[in-house]
Scaffold this motif. Sequence first.
Motif, PDB file in Angstrom:
ATOM      1  N   ARG A  80       0.836  -1.199   0.000  1.00 25.47           N
ATOM      2  CA  ARG A  80       0.000   0.000   0.000  1.00 25.47           C
ATOM      3  C   ARG A  80       0.880   1.262   0.000  1.00 25.47           C
ATOM      4  O   ARG A  80       2.101   1.185   0.161  1.00 25.47           O
ATOM      5  CB  ARG A  80      -0.935   0.014   1.213  1.00 25.47           C
ATOM      6  CG  ARG A  80      -0.233   0.079   2.546  1.00 25.47           C
ATOM      7  CD  ARG A  80      -1.222  -0.050   3.709  1.00 25.47           C
ATOM      8  NE  ARG A  80      -0.558   0.165   4.991  1.00 25.47           N
ATOM      9  CZ  ARG A  80       0.137  -0.751   5.655  1.00 25.47           C
ATOM     10  NH1 ARG A  80       0.279  -1.953   5.132  1.00 25.47           N
ATOM     11  NH2 ARG A  80       0.693  -0.469   6.818  1.00 25.47           N
ATOM     12  N   THR A  81       0.220   2.393  -0.163  1.00 27.26           N
ATOM     13  CA  THR A  81       0.918   3.687  -0.178  1.00 27.26           C
ATOM     14  C   THR A  81       1.279   4.100   1.253  1.00 27.26           C
ATOM     15  O   THR A  81       0.446   4.003   2.165  1.00 27.26           O
ATOM     16  CB  THR A  81       0.014   4.756  -0.799  1.00 27.26           C
ATOM     17  OG1 THR A  81      -0.242   4.408  -2.159  1.00 27.26           O
ATOM     18  CG2 THR A  81       0.660   6.132  -0.736  1.00 27.26           C
ATOM     19  N   ALA A  82       2.513   4.557   1.426  1.00 25.16           N
ATOM     20  CA  ALA A  82       2.951   5.025   2.743  1.00 25.16           C
ATOM     21  C   ALA A  82       3.463   6.462   2.715  1.00 25.16           C
ATOM     22  O   ALA A  82       3.681   7.064   3.768  1.00 25.16           O
ATOM     23  CB  ALA A  82       4.035   4.110   3.296  1.00 25.16           C
ATOM     24  N   GLY A  83       3.654   7.012   1.525  1.00 27.12           N
ATOM     25  CA  GLY A  83       4.156   8.373   1.448  1.00 27.12           C
ATOM     26  C   GLY A  83       4.451   8.753   0.015  1.00 27.12           C
ATOM     27  O   GLY A  83       4.243   7.971  -0.916  1.00 27.12           O
ATOM     28  N   ILE A  84       4.957   9.967  -0.164  1.00 27.29           N
ATOM     29  CA  ILE A  84       5.322  10.420  -1.505  1.00 27.29           C
ATOM     30  C   ILE A  84       6.611  11.218  -1.434  1.00 27.29           C
ATOM     31  O   ILE A  84       6.834  12.009  -0.501  1.00 27.29           O
ATOM     32  CB  ILE A  84       4.187  11.241  -2.149  1.00 27.29           C
ATOM     33  CG1 ILE A  84       4.522  11.544  -3.609  1.00 27.29           C
ATOM     34  CG2 ILE A  84       3.889  12.522  -1.360  1.00 27.29           C
ATOM     35  CD1 ILE A  84       3.315  11.888  -4.452  1.00 27.29           C
ATOM     36  N   ARG A  85       7.483  10.979  -2.383  1.00 22.65           N
ATOM     37  CA  ARG A  85       8.749  11.707  -2.463  1.00 22.65           C
ATOM     38  C   ARG A  85       8.573  12.877  -3.422  1.00 22.65           C
ATOM     39  O   ARG A  85       8.117  12.713  -4.557  1.00 22.65           O
ATOM     40  CB  ARG A  85       9.861  10.780  -2.941  1.00 22.65           C
ATOM     41  CG  ARG A  85      11.221  11.448  -3.071  1.00 22.65           C
ATOM     42  CD  ARG A  85      12.315  10.410  -3.028  1.00 22.65           C
ATOM     43  NE  ARG A  85      12.349   9.760  -1.706  1.00 22.65           N
ATOM     44  CZ  ARG A  85      12.932   8.572  -1.468  1.00 22.65           C
ATOM     45  NH1 ARG A  85      13.516   7.912  -2.459  1.00 22.65           N
ATOM     46  NH2 ARG A  85      12.924   8.065  -0.249  1.00 22.65           N
ATOM     47  N   LEU A  86       8.949  14.058  -2.946  1.00 20.71           N
ATOM     48  CA  LEU A  86       8.751  15.289  -3.707  1.00 20.71           C
ATOM     49  C   LEU A  86      10.095  15.943  -3.990  1.00 20.71           C
ATOM     50  O   LEU A  86      10.953  16.032  -3.100  1.00 20.71           O
ATOM     51  CB  LEU A  86       7.870  16.271  -2.927  1.00 20.71           C
ATOM     52  CG  LEU A  86       6.478  15.770  -2.521  1.00 20.71           C
ATOM     53  CD1 LEU A  86       5.840  16.729  -1.525  1.00 20.71           C
ATOM     54  CD2 LEU A  86       5.595  15.603  -3.742  1.00 20.71           C
ATOM     55  N   ALA A  87      10.264  16.412  -5.196  1.00 21.98           N
ATOM     56  CA  ALA A  87      11.443  17.212  -5.537  1.00 21.98           C
ATOM     57  C   ALA A  87      11.134  18.671  -5.221  1.00 21.98           C
ATOM     58  O   ALA A  87      10.065  19.177  -5.571  1.00 21.98           O
ATOM     59  CB  ALA A  87      11.778  17.056  -7.014  1.00 21.98           C
ATOM     60  N   VAL A  88      12.045  19.317  -4.539  1.00 28.87           N
ATOM     61  CA  VAL A  88      11.894  20.753  -4.276  1.00 28.87           C
ATOM     62  C   VAL A  88      12.238  21.512  -5.558  1.00 28.87           C
ATOM     63  O   VAL A  88      13.232  21.205  -6.226  1.00 28.87           O
ATOM     64  CB  VAL A  88      12.807  21.196  -3.125  1.00 28.87           C
ATOM     65  CG1 VAL A  88      12.645  22.695  -2.854  1.00 28.87           C
ATOM     66  CG2 VAL A  88      12.509  20.388  -1.868  1.00 28.87           C
ATOM     67  N   THR A  89      11.391  22.486  -5.906  1.00 30.37           N
ATOM     68  CA  THR A  89      11.587  23.219  -7.158  1.00 30.37           C
ATOM     69  C   THR A  89      11.798  24.711  -6.894  1.00 30.37           C
ATOM     70  O   THR A  89      11.595  25.206  -5.783  1.00 30.37           O
ATOM     71  CB  THR A  89      10.370  23.046  -8.091  1.00 30.37           C
ATOM     72  OG1 THR A  89       9.220  23.642  -7.461  1.00 30.37           O
ATOM     73  CG2 THR A  89      10.088  21.584  -8.372  1.00 30.37           C
ATOM     74  N   LYS A  90      12.218  25.390  -7.934  1.00 27.61           N
ATOM     75  CA  LYS A  90      12.277  26.854  -7.922  1.00 27.61           C
ATOM     76  C   LYS A  90      11.744  27.334  -9.255  1.00 27.61           C
ATOM     77  O   LYS A  90      11.636  26.554 -10.218  1.00 27.61           O
ATOM     78  CB  LYS A  90      13.705  27.340  -7.705  1.00 27.61           C
ATOM     79  CG  LYS A  90      14.655  26.936  -8.818  1.00 27.61           C
ATOM     80  CD  LYS A  90      16.062  27.466  -8.554  1.00 27.61           C
ATOM     81  CE  LYS A  90      17.001  27.053  -9.697  1.00 27.61           C
ATOM     82  NZ  LYS A  90      18.380  27.558  -9.473  1.00 27.61           N
ATOM     83  N   LEU A  91      11.388  28.595  -9.332  1.00 27.24           N
ATOM     84  CA  LEU A  91      10.790  29.135 -10.547  1.00 27.24           C
ATOM     85  C   LEU A  91      11.829  29.815 -11.425  1.00 27.24           C
ATOM     86  O   LEU A  91      12.709  30.528 -10.944  1.00 27.24           O
ATOM     87  CB  LEU A  91       9.683  30.134 -10.202  1.00 27.24           C
ATOM     88  CG  LEU A  91       8.422  29.580  -9.544  1.00 27.24           C
ATOM     89  CD1 LEU A  91       7.391  30.683  -9.367  1.00 27.24           C
ATOM     90  CD2 LEU A  91       7.846  28.429 -10.347  1.00 27.24           C
TER      91      LEU A  91
END
Length: 490
Positions: free
Chosen positions: A321-332
């Motif tokens: 099952r799903t336990a979390g999500i990995r996110l990339a930090v971005t800039k504009l």
Amino acid sequence: MATRCWWHWPAWLRTRPPLARSPLSARRQFFTEEHIPQICVVGSGPAGFYTAQHLLKHHTRAHVDIYEKQLVPFGLVRFGVAPDHPEVKNVINTFTQTARSDRCAFWGNVVVGRDVMVPELREAYHAVVLSYGAEDHHALGIPGEELPGVLSARAFVGWYNGLPENRELMPDLSCDTAVILGQGNVALDVARILLTPPEHLEKTDITAASLRVLRQSRVKTVWIVGRRGPLQVAFTIKELREMVQLPGTRPILNPVDFLGLQDRIKEVPRPRRRLTELLLRTATEKPGPEEAACQESASRAWGLRFFRSPQQVLPSPDGQRTAGIRLAVTKLEGVGEAAQAVPTGDMEDLRCGLVLSSVGYKSCPIDPSVPFDPRLGVIPNTEGRVVDVPGLYCSGWVKRGPTGVLGTTMNDSFLTGQALLQDLQGGLLPSGPRPGYTAIEALLRGRGVRPVSFSDWEKLDAEEVSRGQGAGKPREKLVDPQEMLQLLGR
């Protein structure tokens, strides 16, 4: 050019049922039909009905048949508008007036592209308008997307709104944190439904099955994640205001995300400026005593996470099952609404048990004979005229992409209707008689397809309203097509 169908005009004449009138009256009837434009609209959502409305209003003899794959009409007004937004659904009253016109007919339970092909419609009608909307969603395209606990927002919305194909979705709401990827109105709708006290939904047209699941929900926190910043959010001020004022919840916004924004919004258009000002106040101003007390006692929370792009759905230790999500930090890079998010190299893991993808709807090809741009997800067209296919038109999301609100779709559909009528007046459409539904009905009958009429829908409508009355709801939606057909004696 589209291929011709297996049936031809002389065959249609031979298979017409005998008319119960004299030979003279029969010839007069045929002569009259030569002057009646037969027009077909595929899709009974806002785009389809607005197109039909324009055609009937501006051509006093035109006849419009509306084909719909569902057994019931109204498309996203019924299956997309949130149950706590009943005022938006009032447009159904206008669509009903259109459908009741003696020059308009609704035919549900007909899947164009399967039960009948577009070339067959083109032979039967003077013009065909494709208004079938955006029936799919954009995939995330990241590892772990297939895990249990990852759903499209489109399917979740269809589930609580009674879309038959989503009635067995059964989302697992046993976790305490949900993440919604995307920052448009659909994302806020989903967040609001997840966090609204169930008793506040009791008197809406939300389905009984979904309300039972929501009553058992353990979701306490909802994060709404976007790749870009506060100046690029796609939701509107109405939906944001509803979130800020949602009973029993408190907002979580990081003031750092709003540094320097006060000066930068002075030059942006007024709607964007008002929206950003509300975000700024919510993020940076200290609430008054009464509001602070409410937030202090709130059992649920929602937050906006900016400058984050999904990279991977993280599995539980057993991989089930799903336990979390990995996110990339971005800039504009760039400025304003055209600014692009680029990764900084940093990563962040966010714990959650439910991921809802709300990164956009998309249209699909309907028939091999119809041009389609898979990159843009639209039918190539010029002002609603399908490129290189005379007599074929499109309106709504399949024409311009899944953007805008009801008013946008209305104007867009009117323009397509206007283009069609210009072509009709200019002699660019077939001038001889066309059989319209008479020919299509024979085809469908031979293929074992039994269309549902608007009067059939009104019987189902009355049943829904009757079932809802006992619970004080405007209606209890029917969600099982087989039950609907049984109620109609099929």
